[in-house]
Design a protein around this motif. Structure first.
Motif, PDB file in Angstrom:
ATOM      1  N   GLY A   1       0.915  -1.044  -0.182  1.00  0.00           N
ATOM      2  CA  GLY A   1       0.175   0.027   0.149  1.00  0.00           C
ATOM      3  C   GLY A   1       0.655   1.081  -0.075  1.00  0.00           C
ATOM      4  O   GLY A   1       2.173   1.009   0.441  1.00  0.00           O
ATOM      5  N   LYS A   2       0.150   2.367  -0.455  1.00  0.00           N
ATOM      6  CA  LYS A   2       0.816   3.715  -0.483  1.00  0.00           C
ATOM      7  C   LYS A   2       0.101   4.806   0.520  1.00  0.00           C
ATOM      8  O   LYS A   2       0.741   5.252   1.410  1.00  0.00           O
ATOM      9  CB  LYS A   2       1.155   4.381  -1.828  1.00  0.00           C
ATOM     10  N   ASN A   3      -0.983   5.102  -0.067  1.00  0.00           N
ATOM     11  CA  ASN A   3      -2.014   6.023   0.657  1.00  0.00           C
ATOM     12  C   ASN A   3      -2.883   5.418   1.335  1.00  0.00           C
ATOM     13  O   ASN A   3      -3.957   4.883   0.994  1.00  0.00           O
ATOM     14  CB  ASN A   3      -2.496   7.095  -0.256  1.00  0.00           C
ATOM     15  N   ILE A   4      -3.000   5.228   2.727  1.00  0.00           N
ATOM     16  CA  ILE A   4      -3.776   4.198   3.375  1.00  0.00           C
ATOM     17  C   ILE A   4      -4.787   5.153   4.188  1.00  0.00           C
ATOM     18  O   ILE A   4      -4.384   5.851   4.941  1.00  0.00           O
ATOM     19  CB  ILE A   4      -2.985   3.313   4.404  1.00  0.00           C
ATOM     20  N   VAL A   5      -6.032   4.831   3.857  1.00  0.00           N
ATOM     21  CA  VAL A   5      -7.028   5.887   4.512  1.00  0.00           C
ATOM     22  C   VAL A   5      -7.794   5.028   5.448  1.00  0.00           C
ATOM     23  O   VAL A   5      -8.320   3.962   5.320  1.00  0.00           O
ATOM     24  CB  VAL A   5      -7.918   6.421   3.299  1.00  0.00           C
ATOM     25  N   GLY A   6      -7.957   5.619   6.594  1.00  0.00           N
ATOM     26  CA  GLY A   6      -9.093   5.045   7.791  1.00  0.00           C
ATOM     27  C   GLY A   6     -10.145   6.096   8.046  1.00  0.00           C
ATOM     28  O   GLY A   6      -9.769   7.346   8.046  1.00  0.00           O
ATOM     29  N   ILE A   7     -11.226   5.341   8.232  1.00  0.00           N
ATOM     30  CA  ILE A   7     -12.460   6.484   8.415  1.00  0.00           C
ATOM     31  C   ILE A   7     -13.184   5.664   9.456  1.00  0.00           C
ATOM     32  O   ILE A   7     -13.483   4.584   9.229  1.00  0.00           O
ATOM     33  CB  ILE A   7     -13.202   6.545   7.133  1.00  0.00           C
ATOM     34  N   SER A   8     -13.484   6.408  10.479  1.00  0.00           N
ATOM     35  CA  SER A   8     -14.366   5.850  11.524  1.00  0.00           C
ATOM     36  C   SER A   8     -15.393   7.003  11.958  1.00  0.00           C
ATOM     37  O   SER A   8     -15.110   8.178  12.037  1.00  0.00           O
ATOM     38  CB  SER A   8     -13.669   5.503  12.569  1.00  0.00           C
ATOM     39  N   THR A   9     -16.651   6.746  12.467  1.00  0.00           N
ATOM     40  CA  THR A   9     -17.584   7.680  13.080  1.00  0.00           C
ATOM     41  C   THR A   9     -18.044   7.145  14.247  1.00  0.00           C
ATOM     42  O   THR A   9     -18.437   6.197  14.252  1.00  0.00           O
ATOM     43  CB  THR A   9     -18.802   7.802  12.176  1.00  0.00           C
ATOM     44  N   LEU A  10     -17.996   8.020  15.427  1.00  0.00           N
ATOM     45  CA  LEU A  10     -18.447   7.502  16.778  1.00  0.00           C
ATOM     46  C   LEU A  10     -19.397   8.829  17.059  1.00  0.00           C
ATOM     47  O   LEU A  10     -19.110   9.982  17.194  1.00  0.00           O
ATOM     48  CB  LEU A  10     -17.228   7.471  17.588  1.00  0.00           C
ATOM     49  N   GLY A  11     -20.644   8.335  17.118  1.00  0.00           N
ATOM     50  CA  GLY A  11     -21.688   9.305  17.282  1.00  0.00           C
ATOM     51  C   GLY A  11     -21.903  10.119  16.107  1.00  0.00           C
ATOM     52  O   GLY A  11     -21.882   9.638  15.008  1.00  0.00           O
ATOM     53  N   ASP A  12     -21.665  11.699  16.320  1.00  0.00           N
ATOM     54  CA  ASP A  12     -21.811  12.692  15.016  1.00  0.00           C
ATOM     55  C   ASP A  12     -20.366  12.975  14.618  1.00  0.00           C
ATOM     56  O   ASP A  12     -20.020  13.979  13.941  1.00  0.00           O
ATOM     57  CB  ASP A  12     -22.643  13.644  15.522  1.00  0.00           C
TER      58      ASP A  12
END
Length: 419
Positions: free
Chosen positions: A396-407
Motif C-alpha cells: 500500500g501507499k496512501n492508507i485511508v482510515g475512516i471511522s464515525t463515533l456518534g456525530d
C-alpha cells in the motif's frame, strides 16, 4: 491449542503492520484503574494470551495458552498476557512513529500496547497499537469496547480466537476457487521449491528486516476531524446519488491524483456478526481514472458501480484469501522481506513485483469502519473521541482510515516516506 496461520500469513513478516486507534475517555480515572481494566480485557481474549510459533518447516501457528481440557470444560480463562499499557507525557503521533519501528514480540505473545499520553481529572487520551496478527480493525474496536466495559466495572465474558480458514488446499479445490488464476501460485510454488535461496525464515530474519527497513523510512499521518455539517452535506449527496461515503471519498482522491489508480478496500468478513478478535477481513480492489469530461457525480456513481460489482460477487470478494494461502508460506514471507530490502531471490522478486510489494504498490487503500457499532457511554465514563489509523502494509501507499463515533467522523491518511 494451536491454530495454523494461513489467510493472515502476509501479516507475519510485514514490517509496517501496526493498527492504531486513539480515543479520549471522559471521566475521572487513575493509572491503577486503567491498568486493571486493560489487564482484565487482555485476559478476556484468547488471541491475546497466545504466541506465534514458526516451525522449522516454515509453518506458523497461534499457540494458545488454553488447553483441550479447559476447552471441553468451558473453563476459559487466562492467568496473564504479555500485552501492556504504559503512561507517558508525549504526543500520540510521536508515540506511533516511535513504536511502529519496534517489532512486536509476537513469539512472546505481545500483540497489544496501549499508551496513555494525557491524564487529568476530566479524563484521559489513549492510543492503542495492535499487531495485525492480533486481529483486524473491527477486532480492535471491540477490544476498546470491552476495555470501556471493564473500566465501568463490568465482568467480561471470554472470547475465543476467530480466524478465516484457508479451506482445502488440494489441486482440484484450488482450481475451483481460483479459476483461471490458479496457475499463478502453482507456477510460483514450483519455482520457489527449485530456488537456491529458498529457506524458512525466523525471528532473526524479522529483526533484520525491521532494522534495514526503518533506518530510512518514516511515518506520516494526516488526521482530519470532519465537521458535522460537512459530513451531513456529503451524506445528503450520497443518498441522492445512491452511493456510499467510501465511493465519494475515493472519487475525491482520484480527482486529485489525476491518473488511473489501483484502489484497495478492506471488507469485513464476519458473516455471523461475531465480536471476537482475530483476522476476519478480506479485500477487493478497483482500477479507475477520473474522467474530467464528466461531473464529480458521474465519476462517483461509476466508482460505486465498480465497487458494488466486486462486493456483490462472492468469488471476487472471497478470492484474495484462498489465493494468498495457496502460495508456499515461506514464499509469502519472502515477498515481505523483498519489500523490506532484507532478502532477494529471483522468484520472490518476480512475485513481489506482480503482487505490488515493490515499487508499484496500490495507489490507495481504504478501510471505512463506518458508524462504530459500540456505545459512547459506559456508566460514569464516556468515549467521546475516536480516530483510526490503519497500517501502511507492504503493498500500500496512501492508507485511508475512516471511522464515525456518534456525530464525529475522523479521516486519516497514513503514509511512509524515505528519509
Amino acid at each position: 491449542m494451536r491454530y495454523m496461520i494461513e489467510t493472515e500469513r502476509s501479516n507475519l513478516f510485514d514490517v509496517s503492520i501496526v493498527i492504531a486507534m486513539r480515543v479520549h475517555i471522559k471521566g475521572n480515572v487513575t493509572e491503577d484503574v486503567l491498568r486493571s481494566a486493560f489487564e482484565d480485557t487482555t485476559k478476556a481474549y484468547e488471541i491475546l494470551g497466545s504466541k506465534v510459533v514458526i516451525e522449522d518447516d516454515g509453518n506458523a501457528y497461534y499457540e494458545s495458552a488454553l488447553n483441550k481440557e479447559q476447552e471441553l470444560k468451558q473453563e476459559l480463562r487466562q492467568e496473564k498476557t504479555n500485552n501492556k499499557i504504559l503512561f507517558e507525557e508525549s504526543s500520540w503521533l510521536h508515540i506511533l512513529k516511535r513504536e511502529e519501528k519496534i517489532r512486536f514480540k509476537i513469539e512472546e505473545g505481545e500483540f497489544m500496547k496501549a499508551f496513555c499520553y494525557e491524564l487529568d481529572e476530566e479524563g484521559c487520551s489513549i492510543i492503542f497499537l495492535m499487531h495485525h496478527l492480533g486481529g483486524d480493525g473491527k477486532s480492535l474496536v471491540y477490544f476498546i469496547e470491552s476495555f470501556m466495559r471493564a473500566l465501568s466495572g463490568e465482568k467480561l465474558e471470554f472470547s475465543n480466537i476467530r480466524l478465516i480458514p484457508a479451506g482445502p488446499l488440494d489441486d482440484k479445490s484450488k482450481m475451483d476457487r481460483l479459476g483461471p488464476l490458479a496457475f499463478v501460485p502453482k507456477s510460483f510454488n514450483k519455482k520457489w521449491n527449485k530456488d537456491v535461496r529458498k529457506k524458512s525464515f525466523d525471528y532473526y530474519d524479522m529483526d533484520e528486516a525491521y532494522e534495514i527497513y526503518w533506518k530510512d523510512h518514516e511515518s506520516t499521518v494526516d488526521e482530519y476531524i470532519l465537521k458535522t455539517e460537512t459530513v451531513k452535506k456529503v451524506l445528503g449527496k450520497c443518498k441522492e446519488w445512491n452511493i456510499g461515503f467510501t465511493a465519494y471519498t475515493t472519487t475525491a482522491f482520484l480527482r486529485w491524483l489525476g491518473r488511473k489508480a489501483d484502489v484497495g478496500y478492506a471488507v469485513d468478513y464476519r458473516k455471523d456478526g461475531n465480536r471476537c478478535m482475530g483476522n476476519q477481513a478480506t479485500g477487493i480492489s478497483i482500477k479507475y481514472a477520473y474522467n474530467y469530461n464528466k461531473s464529480f457525480k458521474e465519476n462517483a456513481i461509476k466508482v460505486q458501480e465498480l465497487m458494488t460489482k466486486k462486493l456483490e460477487d462472492d468469488q471476487s470478494k472471497e478470492f484474495i484469501l484462498p489465493f494468498m494461502a495457496s502460495f508456499e508460506p515461506t514464499l509469502v514471507d519472502a515477498i515481505n522481506l523483498e519489500h523490506a530490502g532484507s532478502f532477494r531471490s529471483k522468484t520472490s522478486k518476480s512475485l513481489a513485483t506482480i503482487l505490488g510489494y515493490r515499487k508499484k504498490t496500490k495507489d490507495m487503500s481504504v478501510t471505512n469502519l463506518t458508524k462504530l457499532d459500540i456505545p459512547e457511554d459506559y456508566g460514569e465514563y464516556k468515549l467521546d473521541f475516536f480516530s483510526f489509523i490503519p497500517p501502511v502494509i507492504s503493498y500500500g501507499k496512501n492508507i485511508v482510515g475512516i471511522s464515525t463515533l456518534g456525530d464525529c467522523t475522523v479521516l486519516t491518511i497514513h503514509r511512509l516516506k524515505i528519509v
